[in-house]
Enzyme design. Structure first.
Site, short mmCIF file in Angstrom:
data_model
loop_
_atom_site.label_atom_id
_atom_site.label_comp_id
_atom_site.label_asym_id
_atom_site.label_seq_id
_atom_site.Cartn_x
_atom_site.Cartn_y
_atom_site.Cartn_z
N HIS A 117 0.83 -1.21 0.00
CA HIS A 117 0.00 0.00 0.00
C HIS A 117 0.87 1.26 0.00
CE1 HIS A 117 -3.27 2.76 1.09
NE2 HIS A 117 -2.41 3.28 1.96
N GLU A 118 1.90 1.29 0.84
CA GLU A 118 2.76 2.47 0.92
C GLU A 118 3.51 2.69 -0.39
OE1 GLU A 118 2.62 4.64 3.27
OE2 GLU A 118 1.20 3.41 4.41
N HIS A 164 1.48 4.52 -2.91
CA HIS A 164 1.51 5.99 -2.84
C HIS A 164 2.68 6.55 -3.64
CE1 HIS A 164 -1.75 6.85 -0.12
NE2 HIS A 164 -1.29 6.06 0.82
N GLU A 196 -5.92 7.42 -1.10
CA GLU A 196 -5.81 6.16 -0.36
C GLU A 196 -6.35 4.99 -1.20
OE1 GLU A 196 -4.16 5.63 2.13
OE2 GLU A 196 -4.06 7.40 3.39
#
Length: 266
Positions: A133-134, A137, A192
């Protein structure tokens, strides 16, 4: 375009100056100079941005307890991320901070930092989900945009600029502020969700089970509201990820549609 930005910045400075009760003491020359420098900062190249990011990451690595290569936490992270070397051409590097905060973050230059306390709370699948997930970004350039915003905010406040193609030197305080912006970057709900999907694709591309993202959100959700230092940190991390329930549902449906088997919870 740059000239227009400069004029807008100057108008903002003038409006602030003369709308303040203390406008008589306002240093107009200093304000105009700061605005001009801020306008120059808008023209930062990718290379200059990369230099600022690297300097900030180096500062954080120096001012946080980085666990050595032979430490069990580092060994676990290396094993989990074996073969994951780049993200859309951005070289990745992983380190563990031996701190009690529950967090992980990825920087625009591909530096991924995982906190030991987070590793204590999550199994391997969940931890990979957070990392995916990070990195999402980073791939969507959210981290870069957030860092740039912080840099330009600093430029307006402190007169930071790049002059003559040379990157301006940063003070220890500025580096600390920029480092904090990387760790605690706030993203919109849209960003997100984009990071969810991009992280999903990233994990799949690297042969990892995307259910890990779902499982990491579920872990955070199950621990939210508990008392204690670690739980408080989890709540803080959790609160920065809005609409978690709907995101869990969306990603679960995608995993099922794509035929991925959910790993057993260990």
């Amino acid at each position: 375009m740059i000239r227009q930005i400069s004029m807008k910045l100057l108008m903002v400075v003038m409006l602030v100056a003369f709308s303040s009760p203390a406008y008589a003491q306002f240093n107009i020359k200093k304000a105009i100079g700061g605005a001009a420098k801020a306008a120059k900062a808008v023209t930062l190249t990718d290379e200059q941005m990369a230099a600022y990011v690297k300097e900030s990451v180096d500062w954080m690595d120096t001012h946080n307890p980085v666990l050595p290569d032979n430490d069990p936490y580092t060994q676990r992270l290396k094993k989990l991320t074996a073969g994951i070397t780049e993200a859309d051409g951005i070289p990745l590097n992983f380190k563990v901070y031996n701190v009690i905060d529950v967090n992980a973050f990825a920087c625009p230059d591909g530096s991924v930092r995982v906190f030991a306390a987070l590793m204590d709370l999550m199994n391997d699948d969940e931890l990979l989900g957070v990392i995916g997930h990070e990195i999402g970004h980073v791939l969507k350039h959210h981290s870069k945009k957030a860092f740039r915003t912080q840099l330009l905010t600093g430029a307006l406040r402190d007169g930071l600029s790049s002059a003559g193609g040379t990157v301006a030197a940063l003070s220890d305080s500025q580096l600390g502020t920029l480092g904090e912006s990387l760790v605690n970057a706030k993203f919109s709900q849209k960003q997100e969700k984009e990071a969810d999907d991009c992280g999903y694709d990233f994990l799949v591309k690297n042969g990892k089970n995307p259910w890990g993202i779902v499982m990491s959100f579920e872990k955070l959700q199950s621990l939210e509201g508990n008392s204690g230092t670690k739980a408080s940190a989890i709540s803080k991390m959790f609160s920065s990820h809005p609409e978690t329930k709907s995101r869990i549902e969306n990603l679960s449906k995608r995993c099922q549609k794509d035929g991925y088997v959910r790993p057993e919870t260990k």
